[in-house]
Design a protein around this motif. Structure first.
Motif, mmCIF file in Angstrom:
data_model
loop_
_atom_site.group_PDB
_atom_site.id
_atom_site.type_symbol
_atom_site.label_atom_id
_atom_site.label_comp_id
_atom_site.label_asym_id
_atom_site.label_seq_id
_atom_site.Cartn_x
_atom_site.Cartn_y
_atom_site.Cartn_z
ATOM 1 N N GLN A 171 66.836 -43.982 -52.040
ATOM 2 C CA GLN A 171 66.027 -45.193 -52.164
ATOM 3 C C GLN A 171 65.015 -45.228 -51.042
ATOM 4 N N LEU A 172 63.726 -45.271 -51.417
ATOM 5 C CA LEU A 172 62.624 -45.328 -50.462
ATOM 6 C C LEU A 172 61.858 -46.606 -50.705
ATOM 7 N N ASP A 173 61.826 -47.464 -49.693
ATOM 8 C CA ASP A 173 61.231 -48.778 -49.860
ATOM 9 C C ASP A 173 61.958 -49.482 -51.000
ATOM 10 N N THR A 174 61.231 -49.823 -52.052
ATOM 11 C CA THR A 174 61.838 -50.529 -53.183
ATOM 12 C C THR A 174 61.950 -49.645 -54.415
ATOM 13 N N VAL A 175 61.749 -48.347 -54.266
ATOM 14 C CA VAL A 175 61.828 -47.441 -55.408
ATOM 15 C C VAL A 175 62.872 -46.361 -55.136
#
Length: 474
Positions: A171-175
């Motif tokens: 999970q990177l940021d919100t994606v």
């Protein structure tokens, strides 16, 4: 077709013989319920309504549970309402005000949402393509959009199997992004759920080629389903590595607390977590050439896969270089810079260009955040392939940090890398990290430890402000 969206068939006596509300697919509308023994199944994609890979089951034991479509059982549930044992007549219900709840006969046993009445608003509960069950609302005005009200999880990597076989979720940021095991490539880069496959030929146990050589690549902070075929105890990590290399049936091994659990492919349900004690040891062929991406015309594809992956490794090395530069180079030139500062050569909001942090020229306290600034400049130079100051360019592009932020602000990051094809998500992530590092105000810069966590994808990266926005308001 009723106003609530229910499609109803009547007989000649106006009795309902069939209605769509009794046969839900991936969503519930207000007034609809998910009855015991019935489930919602996600779509294959946003444009393909075929059966997907996730489901929400209203079990006959009263528990509302989410699973991958092909398997059940407590160990495979990635969401549960924890209402098991409350009866065999529990249903999931959605009211017109967005009240989502579990009902046993006439008694509410669990409120998932409290509900909120909004004028000219409709609600929808759906298990999305990514496997998460969400409640949405939308204004009936022409410009209305669907807005999330509630979800079973905020962790985009929670759904098991999102990245397919031999892939793991980050999970990177919100994606969520899907990565492959070392030595593997995506089967279909445009469809992560298709998983990953080896990019080399694996020799079998009866192979006579003595030139075949394998190595073990460790993978930290990733959890998988443990489907081992053998467990060795009282081992060291080196012992476990050796045991897998010497076993032609071993494709990987999970090592934790002296236990070495041998695995065959495929590995399933991989996801990155923070501070996971298990180390995944992946066997790869270090002598065989890659069988993927070598056909004619594939140069850009290979370049796209390599550049940012190598870049992430390179910038970790440059972190040390930036630190040395900040400690040695800045001190060597300090007297000269301070002298010029007295003649107003370096005064002003943007009093310096290059690797040296602005606080050196403004007689402000100098902390370790000066090293972070230097690192950010080096990072942006690597990404864009140019120095921080270039007098041969137009005024709009001569100062690297200003040029980068302007491109970021208008969503034109592609022009920073020219014609080279890169992973746009990775590019955006690295640019955001670089901009945070070069903030004029030192307190706004992250610590180097947090920078490394950002690079690993284990922490969120909020939208950065303009590097000059803080001091320009003073």
């Amino acid at each position: 077709m009723l106003d609530n969206g229910n499609f109803v068939l009547y007989d000649s006596s106006r009795r309902i013989t069939w209605q769509s509300f009794d046969s839900p697919t991936d969503a519930l509308l207000p007034g609809q319920r998910l009855r015991p023994g019935v489930e919602l199944v996600s779509s294959a994609s946003k444009t393909n309504p075929a059966r997907g890979i996730f489901r929400l089951a209203m079990q006959t034991d009263g528990n509302l549970v989410q699973y991958p479509v092909e398997i059940s059982g407590p160990s495979y549930a990635y969401y549960a309402s924890d209402t098991w044992g409350t009866g065999n007549n529990v249903s999931l219900n959605l009211d017109n005000d967005g009240h989502l709840y579990l009902l046993n006969g006439s008694s509410i046993i669990r409120n998932l949402t409290t509900g909120q009445y909004r004028k000219r608003t409709i609600y929808l509960a759906r298990i999305d393509v990514d496997g998460i069950f969400r409640l949405y609302y939308r204004s009936l005005d022409p410009q209305g959009n669907w807005t999330k009200e509630w979800s079973t999880s905020e962790d985009k990597c929670a759904p098991l199997g999102l990245c397919g076989l031999n892939g793991y979720c980050i999970q990177l940021d919100t994606v969520a992004e899907c990565e492959c095991l070392p030595g593997f490539d995506h089967v279909n880069p445009s469809n992560w759920t298709s998983g990953c496959e080896r990019n080399f030929v694996m020799e079998g146990c009866k192979a006579k080629d003595q030139n075949v050589s394998y190595e073990i690549i460790p993978l930290d902070n990733v959890v998988w389903e443990d489907d081992n075929y053998g467990v060795l105890v009282s081992m060291t990590k080196e012992d476990c590595t050796k045991a897998c290399l010497e076993d032609c049936n071993c494709d990987a091994a999970f090592f934790q607390d002296g236990n070495c659990r041998k695995q065959r492919l495929p590995l399933r349900y991989g996801r990155r977590v923070q501070s996971n004690p298990t180390v995944s040891l992946i066997k790869v062929n270090k002598t065989a050439p890659s069988t993927r991406g070598v056909s004619s015309g594939s140069g850009k594809e290979i370049k796209k896969e390599i550049r940012l992956d190598v870049l992430i490794i390179s910038i970790l090395l440059f972190a040390l270089a930036a630190f040395i530069l900040a400690i040695s180079g800045i001190y060597v030139h300090r007297n000269r810079l301070l002298k010029k500062d007295q003649t107003n050569t370096y005064t002003g909001i943007r009093g310096t260009r290059g690797y040296v942090a602005p606080e050196w020229h403004r007689k402000l306290p100098v902390t370790v955040k000066a090293d972070v600034y230097s690192f950010g400049i080096v990072l942006l130079e690597i990404i864009c392939g140019r120095k921080s100051v270039d007098s041969s360019l137009s005024p709009d592009e001569a100062i690297l940090e200003e040029w980068v932020y302007n491109a970021f602000e208008v969503g034109e990051l592609s022009k920073l890398v020219g014609e080279e094809e890169v992973d746009e998500r990775k590019l955006e992530r690295l640019i955001k990290i670089g901009i945070w590092c070069i903030q004029d105000e030192p307190s706004l810069r992250p610590s180097m430890k947090k920078v490394l966590l950002m690079l690993e994808g284990t922490v969120d990266i909020p939208l950065p402000p303009s590097p000059t926005s803080f001091l320009s308001t003073m």
